[in-house]
Design a protein around this motif. Structure first.
Motif, PDB file in Angstrom:
ATOM      1  N   HIS A 106       0.829  -1.210   0.000  1.00 54.77           N
ATOM      2  CA  HIS A 106       0.000   0.000   0.000  1.00 54.77           C
ATOM      3  C   HIS A 106       0.863   1.259   0.000  1.00 54.77           C
ATOM      4  CE1 HIS A 106      -2.872  -2.923   2.008  1.00 54.77           C
ATOM      5  NE2 HIS A 106      -3.599  -2.462   1.010  1.00 54.77           N
ATOM      6  N   VAL A 107       1.917   1.233   0.812  1.00 54.44           N
ATOM      7  CA  VAL A 107       2.804   2.396   0.896  1.00 54.44           C
ATOM      8  C   VAL A 107       3.400   2.708  -0.475  1.00 54.44           C
ATOM      9  CG1 VAL A 107       4.966   3.264   1.883  1.00 54.44           C
ATOM     10  CG2 VAL A 107       3.296   2.099   3.341  1.00 54.44           C
ATOM     11  N   SER A 108       3.736   1.670  -1.242  1.00 56.79           N
ATOM     12  CA  SER A 108       4.294   1.900  -2.577  1.00 56.79           C
ATOM     13  C   SER A 108       3.283   2.590  -3.484  1.00 56.79           C
ATOM     14  CB  SER A 108       4.747   0.572  -3.207  1.00 56.79           C
ATOM     15  OG  SER A 108       3.639  -0.202  -3.649  1.00 56.79           O
ATOM     16  N   LEU A 109       1.989   2.319  -3.291  1.00 53.95           N
ATOM     17  CA  LEU A 109       0.955   2.978  -4.095  1.00 53.95           C
ATOM     18  C   LEU A 109       0.824   4.447  -3.711  1.00 53.95           C
ATOM     19  CD1 LEU A 109      -1.799   0.200  -4.086  1.00 53.95           C
ATOM     20  CD2 LEU A 109       0.099   0.508  -5.688  1.00 53.95           C
ATOM     21  N   ILE A 110       0.891   4.730  -2.406  1.00 56.10           N
ATOM     22  CA  ILE A 110       0.867   6.120  -1.948  1.00 56.10           C
ATOM     23  C   ILE A 110       2.073   6.871  -2.513  1.00 56.10           C
ATOM     24  CG2 ILE A 110       1.069   7.608   0.069  1.00 56.10           C
ATOM     25  CD1 ILE A 110      -1.650   6.380  -0.063  1.00 56.10           C
ATOM     26  N   THR A 111       3.230   6.223  -2.452  1.00 52.49           N
ATOM     27  CA  THR A 111       4.449   6.852  -2.977  1.00 52.49           C
ATOM     28  C   THR A 111       4.312   7.135  -4.467  1.00 52.49           C
ATOM     29  OG1 THR A 111       5.786   5.738  -1.300  1.00 52.49           O
ATOM     30  CG2 THR A 111       6.940   6.575  -3.241  1.00 52.49           C
ATOM     31  N   ALA A 112       3.739   6.192  -5.208  1.00 51.50           N
ATOM     32  CA  ALA A 112       3.532   6.396  -6.647  1.00 51.50           C
ATOM     33  C   ALA A 112       2.605   7.574  -6.907  1.00 51.50           C
ATOM     34  CB  ALA A 112       2.967   5.127  -7.277  1.00 51.50           C
ATOM     35  N   ALA A 113       1.535   7.670  -6.107  1.00 51.27           N
ATOM     36  CA  ALA A 113       0.607   8.788  -6.275  1.00 51.27           C
ATOM     37  C   ALA A 113       1.292  10.110  -5.967  1.00 51.27           C
ATOM     38  CB  ALA A 113      -0.608   8.591  -5.370  1.00 51.27           C
ATOM     39  N   ARG A 114       2.111  10.131  -4.934  1.00 50.32           N
ATOM     40  CA  ARG A 114       2.787  11.373  -4.554  1.00 50.32           C
ATOM     41  C   ARG A 114       3.804  11.808  -5.610  1.00 50.32           C
ATOM     42  NH1 ARG A 114       5.857  12.055  -0.289  1.00 50.32           N
ATOM     43  NH2 ARG A 114       5.158  14.207  -0.023  1.00 50.32           N
ATOM     44  N   GLU A 115       4.367  10.841  -6.327  1.00 46.20           N
ATOM     45  CA  GLU A 115       5.349  11.180  -7.360  1.00 46.20           C
ATOM     46  C   GLU A 115       4.726  11.914  -8.546  1.00 46.20           C
ATOM     47  OE1 GLU A 115       7.004   7.410  -8.294  1.00 46.20           O
ATOM     48  OE2 GLU A 115       8.436   7.412  -6.622  1.00 46.20           O
ATOM     49  N   THR A 116       3.446  11.679  -8.769  1.00 46.98           N
ATOM     50  CA  THR A 116       2.799  12.256  -9.954  1.00 46.98           C
ATOM     51  C   THR A 116       1.712  13.264  -9.615  1.00 46.98           C
ATOM     52  OG1 THR A 116       1.178  10.453 -10.073  1.00 46.98           O
ATOM     53  CG2 THR A 116       3.240  10.151 -11.267  1.00 46.98           C
ATOM     54  N   CYS A 117       1.450  13.479  -8.326  1.00 45.84           N
ATOM     55  CA  CYS A 117       0.352  14.359  -7.923  1.00 45.84           C
ATOM     56  C   CYS A 117       0.822  15.384  -6.890  1.00 45.84           C
ATOM     57  CB  CYS A 117      -0.799  13.537  -7.329  1.00 45.84           C
ATOM     58  SG  CYS A 117      -1.535  12.373  -8.492  1.00 45.84           S
ATOM     59  N   VAL A 124       4.501   8.792   5.191  1.00 45.13           N
ATOM     60  CA  VAL A 124       4.816   8.903   3.760  1.00 45.13           C
ATOM     61  C   VAL A 124       4.181  10.134   3.124  1.00 45.13           C
ATOM     62  CG1 VAL A 124       5.269   6.458   3.432  1.00 45.13           C
ATOM     63  CG2 VAL A 124       2.937   7.304   3.158  1.00 45.13           C
ATOM     64  N   GLY A 125       3.644  11.040   3.941  1.00 45.52           N
ATOM     65  CA  GLY A 125       3.206  12.324   3.430  1.00 45.52           C
ATOM     66  C   GLY A 125       1.832  12.361   2.802  1.00 45.52           C
ATOM     67  N   THR A 126       0.958  11.450   3.200  1.00 47.84           N
ATOM     68  CA  THR A 126      -0.416  11.470   2.691  1.00 47.84           C
ATOM     69  C   THR A 126      -1.113  12.742   3.177  1.00 47.84           C
ATOM     70  OG1 THR A 126      -0.415   9.068   2.932  1.00 47.84           O
ATOM     71  CG2 THR A 126      -2.542  10.123   2.527  1.00 47.84           C
ATOM     72  N   ASP A 127      -1.822  13.402   2.292  1.00 45.15           N
ATOM     73  CA  ASP A 127      -2.468  14.668   2.644  1.00 45.15           C
ATOM     74  C   ASP A 127      -3.808  14.484   3.344  1.00 45.15           C
ATOM     75  OD1 ASP A 127      -0.652  16.761   1.338  1.00 45.15           O
ATOM     76  OD2 ASP A 127      -1.015  15.355  -0.305  1.00 45.15           O
ATOM     77  N   ALA A 128      -4.566  13.475   2.943  1.00 47.96           N
ATOM     78  CA  ALA A 128      -5.899  13.292   3.513  1.00 47.96           C
ATOM     79  C   ALA A 128      -6.256  11.809   3.546  1.00 47.96           C
ATOM     80  CB  ALA A 128      -6.941  14.069   2.710  1.00 47.96           C
ATOM     81  N   ILE A 129      -7.096  11.467   4.514  1.00 50.52           N
ATOM     82  CA  ILE A 129      -7.624  10.107   4.650  1.00 50.52           C
ATOM     83  C   ILE A 129      -9.145  10.208   4.652  1.00 50.52           C
ATOM     84  CG2 ILE A 129      -7.818   8.074   6.139  1.00 50.52           C
ATOM     85  CD1 ILE A 129      -5.099   8.869   7.360  1.00 50.52           C
ATOM     86  N   PHE A 130      -9.779   9.410   3.803  1.00 47.77           N
ATOM     87  CA  PHE A 130     -11.238   9.302   3.839  1.00 47.77           C
ATOM     88  C   PHE A 130     -11.578   7.959   4.460  1.00 47.77           C
ATOM     89  CE2 PHE A 130     -15.332   8.224   1.560  1.00 47.77           C
ATOM     90  CZ  PHE A 130     -16.118   9.052   2.348  1.00 47.77           C
ATOM     91  N   ALA A 131     -12.152   7.981   5.656  1.00 48.46           N
ATOM     92  CA  ALA A 131     -12.477   6.765   6.398  1.00 48.46           C
ATOM     93  C   ALA A 131     -13.919   6.863   6.884  1.00 48.46           C
ATOM     94  CB  ALA A 131     -11.516   6.582   7.563  1.00 48.46           C
ATOM     95  N   PRO A 132     -14.865   6.627   6.010  1.00 46.16           N
ATOM     96  CA  PRO A 132     -16.275   6.835   6.364  1.00 46.16           C
ATOM     97  C   PRO A 132     -16.845   5.688   7.182  1.00 46.16           C
ATOM     98  CG  PRO A 132     -16.124   5.922   4.166  1.00 46.16           C
ATOM     99  CD  PRO A 132     -14.708   6.128   4.634  1.00 46.16           C
TER     100      PRO A 132
END
Length: 282
Positions: free
Chosen positions: A40-51, A88-96
């Protein structure tokens, strides 16, 4: 280290994303069910690289579990997940809460595309109906530019790509490679269920996939022969096999002769834990 903003309310989450996009920022989303690991962390890292901004969703979706499956015991580790996402620097969490996603009287579901019919669709009837419904809803609540998924759930990623194409959803789907333990076991939230002996036996899945890749690289094109080779490795170690097949990677059809590229896919139980894995054959 900045703590991510936590959203429980769908409207507040949507407004946050829309404000960022209106400001010219590119937003990525990584949908998860929590119990996060290095994959999962690798997916967050991938998103942060392009967003510019990254959102992780954490929601154990009840509609993709059958009554006999592991919804009740699925690991829920929100505080550990929050800390890991902060690191890993995630900006927001949606946990409904469940009632925010499925309010009283909810009755609208997404019919999944044809690639959902085989494999997981046969073994787990209704599973992809729940997956497509919750993912479409998450895309409405988190209207990001791109959503990042892992390739370990190969059929799920294919189903989501087809849904996005067929329904003309304005979001890019980015599928990233499976992350593995050093000994080859595909990372999964369900690995925590495995005893030490089961953990050892679970390595048969990656070994069987490696054998399929070796056979195909050596020129074998008989699907039956390759699948028999996979089962020869799996059967002494796992407790049951749901499937061990070689398929065409866009249709998941299984012709008698293997044409490259192809994909080898396995679902098997080790003890009471159901594991899936796959490998591209090029």
């Amino acid at each position: 280290m900045t703590e991510p903003t936590i959203f429980r309310d769908p409207d507040a989450m949507r407004n946050w994303v829309l404000e960022r996009r209106a400001a010219g920022e590119r937003v990525g989303v990584v949908p998860t069910m929590g119990a996060l690991h290095a994959g999962h962390v690798s997916l967050i890292t991938a998103a942060r690289e392009t967003c510019d901004r990254t959102v992780a969703t954490i929601f154990v979706n009840p509609t993709q579990f059958a009554p006999h499956e592991d919804l009740a015991k699925y690991p829920r580790t929100f505080e550990q997940d929050r800390a890991r996402l902060a690191e890993v620097g995630t900006d927001a969490i949606f946990a409904p809460p469940v009632e925010a996603m499925y309010p009283a009287g909810f009755s609208t579901y997404v019919e999944p595309p044809s690639v959902a019919a085989s494999l997981e669709g046969t073994i787990r009837p209704g599973h992809f109906r729940g997956v497509c419904t919750v993912v479409l809803k998450l895309f409405q609540i988190v209207p990001a530019d791109v959503a990042v998924f892992g390739a370990k759930d190969f059929q799920q990623a294919l189903v989501i790509r087809r849904m996005v194409r067929d329904l003309a959803l304005p979001i890019e789907i980015d599928v990233r490679p499976t992350v593995r333990e050093p000994d080859g076991l595909a990372m999964s939230s369900r690995n925590v269920y495995l005893s030490p002996d089961e953990r050892r036996r679970a390595l048969a899945l990656s070994r069987a996939l490696a054998e399929a890749a070796h056979r195909v690289a050596s020129g074998e094109r008989s699907r039956t022969a390759v699948e028999q080779a996979m089962r020869a490795i799996l059967e002494p170690e796992v407790d049951s096999i749901d499937y061990a097949v070689v398929a065409e990677p866009e249709s998941l059809e299984c012709p008698a002769r293997i044409e490259l590229p192809a994909v080898a896919l396995i679902a098997a139980r080790v003890g009471s834990t159901r594991l899936i894995d796959n490998r591209r054959l090029d």
